[in-house]
Design an enzyme around this catalytic site. Structure first.
Site, PDB file in Angstrom:
ATOM      1  N   GLU A   1       8.873  -4.616  -1.078  1.00  8.19           N
ATOM      2  CA  GLU A   1       7.743  -3.684  -0.963  1.00  8.19           C
ATOM      3  C   GLU A   1       8.165  -2.259  -1.290  1.00  8.19           C
ATOM      4  O   GLU A   1       7.429  -1.508  -1.930  1.00  8.19           O
ATOM      5  CB  GLU A   1       7.115  -3.762   0.436  1.00  8.19           C
TER       6      GLU A   1
ATOM      7  N   GLU B   1       5.398  -7.938 -10.332  1.00  7.63           N
ATOM      8  CA  GLU B   1       5.891  -8.818  -9.272  1.00  7.63           C
ATOM      9  C   GLU B   1       7.250  -9.421  -9.605  1.00  7.63           C
ATOM     10  O   GLU B   1       8.083  -9.612  -8.736  1.00  7.63           O
ATOM     11  CB  GLU B   1       4.877  -9.918  -8.970  1.00  7.63           C
TER      12      GLU B   1
ATOM     13  N   ASN C   1       0.850  -1.192   0.000  1.00 11.75           N
ATOM     14  CA  ASN C   1       0.000   0.000   0.000  1.00 11.75           C
ATOM     15  C   ASN C   1       0.880   1.235   0.000  1.00 11.75           C
ATOM     16  O   ASN C   1       1.833   1.328   0.774  1.00 11.75           O
ATOM     17  CB  ASN C   1      -0.884   0.022   1.247  1.00 11.75           C
TER      18      ASN C   1
HETATM   19 ZN   LIG Z   1       5.122  -7.584  -4.824  1.00 12.32          ZN
END
Ligand SMILES: [Zn+2]
Ligand SMILES: *[C@@H]1O[C@H](CO)[C@@H](O)[C@H](O)[C@H]1NC(C)=O
Ligand SMILES: *[C@@H]1O[C@H](CO)[C@@H](O)[C@H](O)[C@H]1NC(C)=O
Ligand SMILES: *[C@@H]1O[C@H](CO)[C@@H](O)[C@H](O)[C@H]1NC(C)=O
Ligand SMILES: *[C@@H]1O[C@H](CO)[C@@H](O)[C@H](O)[C@H]1NC(C)=O
Ligand SMILES: *[C@@H]1O[C@H](CO)[C@@H](O)[C@H](O)[C@H]1NC(C)=O
Ligand SMILES: *[C@@H]1O[C@H](CO)[C@@H](O)[C@H](O)[C@H]1NC(C)=O
Length: 934
Positions: free
Chosen positions: A376, A398, A343
């Site tokens: 992250e 990713e 986030n």
């Molecule tokens: Zn990720």
């Protein structure tokens, strides 16, 4: 998520370049990507047909029956106020949250229909409608004719009496109530601790408030949270003010947050807790680590805080772009499904992925924290600032984060050599899946990814690990500098590439699987073939390149690096690769290429000789590769199993972690296939011989195992030495672990080093009975608040050999008072990994499937792990029939994110059956002979 990318058209890329400046890497990749995408679109349908969607499309042409939003409305700003109520409603017993939302949007195409995502929300009616529509520009807004909730596709549908006009802006107001369930999705609450948090990715923002819930529908968000006095509210933006209010007779707080950057809904986060924090700041960016008060008091946030600033700085330099936000909050959450979630500005983690405690954490825990933080933080630019247009491109997001996480962690902990570990952590791991005929290409077609379940399914090892492996290969042949600087298309000529960059990359991105390169050092022939674990598997997925790849080959002759070669066709001859009697060839140096290598028998024999006599001549990653390739080539019947087993003979000389780990990963398969058969005894006898010198080596190094080695890799390998020595029944090892465990039980003082705890606990519980199990359970309960420790205990509890204890433990997994929901599937898989627990866990999962499915959610990410985990030992016709029956019996319930895993399990079982039939006798003979050899 613990692990989004938007670039589809040239126009998009230009926009981004202008928008964010020199985000070189992103641009580099997007160039590759857009070219690739252009290619993709030009191919004719037949060639690129990928797997059919797992859910049959709904046979209707009504806009609200389609999963994708129409493109006629574009959100600009949301004002969302939410009030999570952390005490249950006295009449209904439900935990709920109340909310109101204003969304301003622009109409870009006339329409008389508004579709906005909404899931599991109940609305307040205004004049019998579920929302209020206003105009923000000069034209008047039409009246709402009818409104309803469309459950399956998750929409709030508003049919209008007139049309919204192109070029005008409108405002939609809603008030709603939702359940604050403990379901780990959307806005949810902790089961025990008083706290509410969110997990929006991929499609649960719509469970918190009505929104245009697609990644490309970026908007600005003004968030306000109402919460109890004594609690703190967090969101993506900085809090600007907190005021005391009185609402419905309750004294509350109202926290207003700064407007966010323009962002996607899946990156929103709202959290209310009574947590504490520590913080610092770096170049004006405020960094804070939040966790339970006791964890902060114990200093468990310190390591994460120490590393965040430097890693942020590293990525600023890597991307050549400053961190885009004024603050970076990271919070450890007790009940959390994924490892972590990026986030924007408020990253959420599992406790074990953020909190470090010297007294409880192993070096593996520490490494995980450094790499997940790096992963992250990498998303803050790649994914958040630049976002996927639609989920089919997830792999780029990713895969990229999964690659650069190693670079970030390496920067934070340069002594660990952590970049080498991508070989074990990603390449070997994903090879196992990508070698199946049921695999799928990295990139999916947009129209094949529609439903929330299909989106969830993309969060798999292919997207993460193959994505990372392929980007690492790209980075290697471009060189990291060029990769990082970005490539201007014109430059690729200077790189001496055999083809354009996009043509090269397409072969890795648009077709599933990977090749095995076969080198004949006698003739100099170099050829490629699609590597399939089961040679008889029928590949039904067509490939635009007929399963041929453009392959960069880095290689050595007798230990010396040679000029790299490119294999651009099925087969070529290279004079350079012809070897004389005393030369040997080693290809795919440091395993930078995403492929396996096979050689002629002569060269294999020479490599084994080198391993035996002077293994250091071969780089350690390649020693691991030789082991892993040999075992897998044997599985595919390209070489014999005995030849693969021969690669393990040198292990008595091996001290390095990476080769040992590769060997153990492959021997695990032998354990799975044979630990219920007569092969087991001789196998144990052989392995104990191989591991004893390693055990002895670490014993010496560590003063009779009283401490742990200094080096990161040595620390890992000490754990391997103890695990395997105990597993193979080395008495000295078993006595050691029993003594340590006994001392803990007697004195209630745990002196076992955190690195060794998992294996010591497990082996002691396996050797012990009810007394040891109950003691460990009491410690598990006691350490419930220290996730790092309780995770180790939770695993070790699955090691007992007592069926009744295992059955009782299985029952605990579905009781959130005993085992947290986030840990349920992992615990079941642990139990299934135990030879005694295998059939118990399978019976349990079969009997409870519909319950597990409803409780743990079809969208949860752990279903594929569950299915793979409970079936990995399957190797008999009877088990295959059971598996097929299970699929048939539960087709009505469904398998959610485990759908693909189920098919993979069936394929794997078929392959296992054949393998055991063909190999058992030879393997038994080989282990028997070698066990008895001097
Ligand atoms: Zn990720
Ligand atoms: C949204 O909230 C901001 C800040 O509170 C305020 O300035 C703005 O007027 C609000 N917009 C709407 C449409 O309510
Ligand atoms: C929403 O309405 C349904 C049907 O009336 C009810 O069962 C459910 O409990 C309500 N949810 C909340 C959070 O109030
Ligand atoms: C964090 O950094 C400080 C100052 O460098 C150091 O004293 C401390 O040991 C570090 N803590 C951890 C857990 O790494
Ligand atoms: C980007 O690179 C330029 C040239 O090397 C350098 O001057 C600038 O400081 C860099 N910006 C960031 C944010 O790293
Ligand atoms: C395995 O090794 C043994 C002895 O080192 C050798 O005799 C045998 O030929 C090897 N087997 C294979 C299939 O390479
Ligand atoms: C890291 O790699 C270097 C060079 O290969 C080696 O000298 C060093 O011992 C390694 N460190 C660890 C902790 O393995």
């Amino acid at each position: 998520m613990g692990k989004g990318f938007f670039i589809s058209k040239t126009v998009g890329i230009l926009g981004i370049i202008a928008g964010v400046g020199a985000l070189a890497t992103i641009i580099a990749l997007s160039v590759v990507y857009s070219q690739e995408k252009g290619k993709n679109n030009n191919q004719n349908e037949e060639q690129t047909t990928s797997k059919p969607p797992t859910t049959t499309p709904i046979p209707s042409n009504k806009p609200w029956d389609k999963y994708r939003l129409p493109k006629n409305l574009v959100p600009e700003t949301y004002n969302v106020t939410l009030w999570p109520r952390l005490t249950p409603d006295p009449t209904t017993g439900l935990y709920t949250f109340l909310g109101s939302s204003v969304v301003d949007f622009e109409c870009v195409e006339d329409t008389d229909l508004i579709l906005i995502h909404s899931n599991k929300l109940n609305y307040t009616e205004f004049e019998n409608q579920l929302a209020r529509l206003m105009s923000v520009s000069s034209v008047e807004a039409p009246a709402i004719k009818s409104s309803w909730l469309q459950g399956v596709t998750q929409y709030l549908v508003l049919e209008l009496d007139g049309t919204l006009k192109k070029g005008h802006k409108y405002r939609l107001y809603t008030e709603f109530i939702g359940e604050l369930a403990d379901d780990l999705g959307g806005f949810y609450r902790m089961y025990i601790v008083v706290m509410a948090t969110t997990q929006m990715q991929p499609t649960d923002a719509r469970k918190s408030f009505p929104c245009f819930d697609e990644p490309a529908m970026k908007a600005y968000f003004f968030i306000t949270l109402i919460h109890d006095r004594g609690t703190t509210a967090l969101s993506n933006g900085k809090d600007i003010e907190t005021t005391e209010i009185n609402h419905d007779g309750q004294d509350l707080l109202k926290t207003v947050f700064e407007r966010t950057e323009k962002m996607s809904t899946y990156l929103l986060a709202f959290i209310v807790s009574d947590y504490d924090s520590i913080g610092n700041s770096i170049d004006g960016v405020e960094i804070r680590i939040f966790a339970r008060r006791s964890a902060i008091a114990a200093g468990q946030g310190q390591y994460a805080l120490n590393k965040t600033g430097p890693i942020l700085k590293f990525f600023e330099q890597y991307y050549n772009a400053t961190y885009p936000l004024p603050k970076s909050d990271q919070i450890a959450i007790p009940d959390f499904n994924a490892g972590a979630m990026e986030n924007w500005g408020l990253i959420t983690y599992r406790e074990t992925a953020l909190l470090y405690d010297e007294a409880f954490s192993s070096n593996s825990n520490k490494e995980k924290i450094a790499t997940i933080i790096a992963h992250e933080l990498a998303h803050m630019w790649f994914g958040n600032l630049v976002t996927l247009r639609w989920w089919n491109d997830l792999w780029l997001n990713e895969g990229f984060a999964s690659y650069v996480e190693y670079l970030g962690a390496n920067n934070a902990e340069p002594e660990w050599n952590v970049t080498d570990l991508i070989v074990l952590g990603d390449i070997h791991r994903v090879f196992a899946i990508d070698a199946l005929a049921s695999s799928h290409p990295l990139s999916s077609k947009e129209e094949d990814i529609q439903t929330p379940a299909q989106i969830s399914e993309l969060f798999d090892a292919i997207s993460y690990s193959k994505g990372a492996s392929v980007l690492r290969m790209l980075s290697d042949f471009l060189t990291e500098d060029v990769f990082q600087l970005g490539l201007r298309a014109a430059d690729s000529s200077k790189l001496e590439l055999p083809d354009t960059l996009d043509n090269i990359m397409n072969t890795w991105v648009l077709q599933m699987g990977f090749p095995v390169v076969t080198i004949n050092t006698g003739t100099g022939s170099v050829s490629q073939q699609h590597f399939l674990l089961d040679p008889e598997a029928v590949v039904t997925t067509p490939s635009p390149f007929n399963y041929q790849w453009i392959i960069p080959i880095k290689w050595m002759m007798t230990g010396n690096m040679q000029n790299p070669l490119w294999l651009t066709s099925k087969s070529e001859t290279s004079e350079a690769m012809k070897a004389t009697q005393d030369q040997w060839v080693l290809a795919n140096v440091n395993m930078v290429g995403y492929y396996r290598v096979n050689y002629d028998d002569d060269n294999w024999a020479k490599l084994l000789d080198v391993l035996q006599s002077n293994h250091q001549l071969i780089p350690r990653i390649n020693r691991a590769q030789i082991l892993d390739d040999a075992f897998n080539l044997a599985r595919a019947k390209i070489i014999s199993t005995v030849q693969a087993l021969n690669t393990t003979k040198y292990l008595s000389n091996e001290r390095d972690y990476i080769p040992w780990k590769a060997a153990l990963n492959n021997l695990d398969f032998f354990y799975l296939m044979f630990d219920r058969s007569e092969v087991y005894g001789p196998m144990q006898d052989y392995l104990v011989k191989k591991v004893s010198p390693l055990f002895e080596y670490y014993k010496q190094m560590t003063d009779n195992s009283s401490k742990v080695p200094d080096g990161h890799m040595d620390q890992y390998n000490q754990v391997n030495a103890i695990s395997l020595a105990c597993r193979t029944g080395l008495e000295e090892c078993q006595n050691l672990v029993m003594t340590w465990f006994q001392e803990w039980m007697d004195t209630d003082t745990n002196r076992i080093h955190p690195n060794l705890r998992s294996t010591v606990y497990c082996n002691a519980i396996a050797a012990g009975g009810k007394k040891e199990w109950d003691f460990a359970w009491s410690q598990f309960i006691k350490n419930d608040s220290t996730a790092i420790e309780s995770d180790k205990l939770r695993y070790a509890l699955s090691c007992t050999k007592q069926p009744w204890l295992l059955n009782r433990y299985l029952e605990y997994t579905l009781d959130p008072d005993m085992i947290r929901k986030q840990d349920a599937t992992a615990t079941i898989v642990d139990i299934a990994s135990n030879v005694v627990g295998q059939s118990l866990a399978w019976d349990f999962v079969r009997a409870r499937w519909s319950y597990i499915f409803s409780q743990y959610g079809g969208g949860s990410f752990s279903f594929s792990n569950l299915v793979n985990g409970v079936t990995k030992r399957f190797s008999t016709e009877f088990e295959l029939q059971q598996l097929k029956q299970f699929k048939a019996d539960n087709s009505d319930v469904g398998f959610g994110s485990g759908t693909l895993a189920l098919d993979q399990s069936i394929e794997r079982t078929i392959a296992n059956i054949k393998w055991v039939e063909e190999n058992k006798e030879n393997v038994l003979d080989w282990f028997t002979t070698e066990a008895n050899a001097q």
